[in-house]
Design a protein around this motif. Structure first.
Motif, PDB file in Angstrom:
ATOM      1  N   ALA A 202      -2.016  -1.556   0.817  1.00 40.29           N
ATOM      2  CA  ALA A 202      -0.608  -1.190   0.654  1.00 40.29           C
ATOM      3  C   ALA A 202      -0.202  -0.117   1.660  1.00 40.29           C
ATOM      4  O   ALA A 202       0.848  -0.214   2.295  1.00 40.29           O
ATOM      5  CB  ALA A 202      -0.343  -0.711  -0.768  1.00 40.29           C
ATOM      6  N   ILE A 203      -1.038   0.905   1.833  1.00 38.84           N
ATOM      7  CA  ILE A 203      -0.651   2.030   2.689  1.00 38.84           C
ATOM      8  C   ILE A 203      -0.597   1.620   4.154  1.00 38.84           C
ATOM      9  O   ILE A 203       0.237   2.125   4.918  1.00 38.84           O
ATOM     10  CB  ILE A 203      -1.597   3.244   2.471  1.00 38.84           C
ATOM     11  N   ILE A 204      -1.453   0.685   4.573  1.00 36.21           N
ATOM     12  CA  ILE A 204      -1.403   0.204   5.954  1.00 36.21           C
ATOM     13  C   ILE A 204      -0.081  -0.508   6.222  1.00 36.21           C
ATOM     14  O   ILE A 204       0.592  -0.260   7.232  1.00 36.21           O
ATOM     15  CB  ILE A 204      -2.592  -0.736   6.252  1.00 36.21           C
ATOM     16  N   SER A 205       0.303  -1.390   5.315  1.00 34.42           N
ATOM     17  CA  SER A 205       1.571  -2.107   5.483  1.00 34.42           C
ATOM     18  C   SER A 205       2.763  -1.157   5.407  1.00 34.42           C
ATOM     19  O   SER A 205       3.742  -1.309   6.141  1.00 34.42           O
ATOM     20  CB  SER A 205       1.701  -3.203   4.414  1.00 34.42           C
ATOM     21  N   VAL A 206       2.694  -0.160   4.523  1.00 41.68           N
ATOM     22  CA  VAL A 206       3.759   0.839   4.419  1.00 41.68           C
ATOM     23  C   VAL A 206       3.914   1.589   5.735  1.00 41.68           C
ATOM     24  O   VAL A 206       5.038   1.775   6.233  1.00 41.68           O
ATOM     25  CB  VAL A 206       3.473   1.836   3.270  1.00 41.68           C
ATOM     26  N   ILE A 207       2.808   2.029   6.317  1.00 42.53           N
ATOM     27  CA  ILE A 207       2.851   2.780   7.580  1.00 42.53           C
ATOM     28  C   ILE A 207       3.513   1.949   8.673  1.00 42.53           C
ATOM     29  O   ILE A 207       4.362   2.452   9.427  1.00 42.53           O
ATOM     30  CB  ILE A 207       1.433   3.205   7.998  1.00 42.53           C
TER      31      ILE A 207
END
Length: 361
Positions: A202-207
């Motif tokens: 999730a955090i990779i896609s958010v970034i």
């Protein structure tokens, strides 16, 4: 805060404008939030372990996830602390758009905190019932959007932008604007929540999505660039770049510990607040359609759940082995790190496609 301080000092002393330079603030805000996140996370991991604030694994999920049962959750608190600290210090606090984002993020974080707290206290993976969560999100979203619409002074900020048809100007009335904004914010916040099922995914896609929003915020907030890209000029959106770079810094610091094998999870307090930040920024810069492309991973995740529920309810048939779709690939035998990296690659490709559409439109 730094802008207010420099202006105050400049009034009494001869001080430099270096620290209020936009490029400097964008870079240093990213580094500030990254360092804060990197520094405080180990302390929070120890604290959460002592308090036994651990992830509650869904019983019907992949069996490989049971080993994550004692990993601390609610790491979104770390993201929020580093994010808010850096934003307050390096942003122009006179910018009204800044406060719409901050207020939205904080209230969504509160919903996420309640959800996480219920899961921990009740020792189940459900937390708030879906209807309770949607109700709270609805109240927050409608209130924020209504306040923005009432206090808005820019006609261009109510324009609905369609890629490839930028000469067609569609101005939204209150009801239409409210519906579109509401759907975007609720969709993306809950989709980020659904995507937060594998270490770091999730955090990779958010970034990556927030990087795209930073670019869009910059060009819509600059008169010359907005003309070049045939987008409406919105005078307050440039400062949203600082918000975006701060989220990126906080996210990178958190990813340091959230990458496989994760030592902490963000929980709903993290996923809902980050999703709401993406949603409200998208609404403020009027790029809802581009978000659907740029945030395609989140769209796939949410659609997989909708498809699964619909077919099982009416056809008693499961389209996927498990939803959201990343669990389907897990049960197909794909390794978790492989799924995360491949989804990240897809997110990057979608970001590049979005930017290319922006250029040719």
């Amino acid at each position: 805060m730094i802008i207010i301080l420099i202006k105050y000092l400049k009034y009494y002393f001869q001080t430099s404008n270096f620290f209020i330079n936009f490029t400097f603030r964008a870079i240093i805000s990213l580094l500030t939030s990254f360092i804060i996140s990197l520094y405080i996370t180990p302390y929070f991991i120890i604290f959460f372990q002592k308090k036994k604030y651990s992830q509650v694994i869904r019983l019907d999920g992949p069996k490989s996830h049971f080993k994550k049962n004692n990993i601390p959750t609610m790491g979104g608190i770390i993201i929020l602390i580093s994010f808010i600290t850096s934003v307050i210090f390096w942003s122009d606090l006179y910018n009204p758009y800044l406060w719409y984002v901050l207020i939205t993020v904080l209230f969504y974080a509160l919903v996420g905190f309640i959800d996480d707290y219920y899961k921990i206290i009740l020792d189940n993976s459900i937390g708030l019932v879906i209807y309770e969560k949607i109700f709270l999100q609805t109240i927050i979203t409608i209130t924020i959007i209504t306040l923005f619409y009432i206090n808005n002074t820019e006609k261009s900020s109510l324009q609905f932008i369609i890629p490839f048809f930028k000469n067609i100007k569609i101005y939204l009335n209150f009801i239409t604007y409210l519906i579109i904004s509401y759907l975007i914010i609720l969709w993306i916040s809950n989709s980020v929540n659904l995507t937060d099922g594998l270490d770091g995914m999730a955090i990779i896609s958010v970034i990556l999505v927030v990087f795209g929003l930073a670019f869009l915020s910059y060009i819509t907030g600059d008169i010359q660039y907005s003309k070049y890209f045939h987008l409406p000029y919105l005078k307050y959106t440039k400062e949203l770049v600082i918000i975006c770079t701060t989220i990126i810094g906080s996210g990178l610091g958190f990813l340091w510990f959230n990458t496989y094998p994760a030592t902490i999870f963000m929980g709903d307090i993290g996923s809902l607040s980050l999703g709401s930040a993406i949603g409200i920024i998208t609404v403020l810069i009027r790029q809802e359609i581009l978000l659907l492309i740029m945030g395609g991973i989140f769209l796939f995740e949410s659609l997989s759940v909708i498809i699964q529920v619909f077919f099982y309810k009416y056809k008693k048939y499961r389209v996927f082995l498990m939803a959201p779709i990343h669990h389907h690939f897990e049960l197909k035998g794909h390794l978790e790190p492989h799924i995360v990296i491949r989804f990240g690659i897809i997110s990057l490709i979608l970001l590049l496609i979005t930017l290319s559409i922006l250029k040719v439109s």
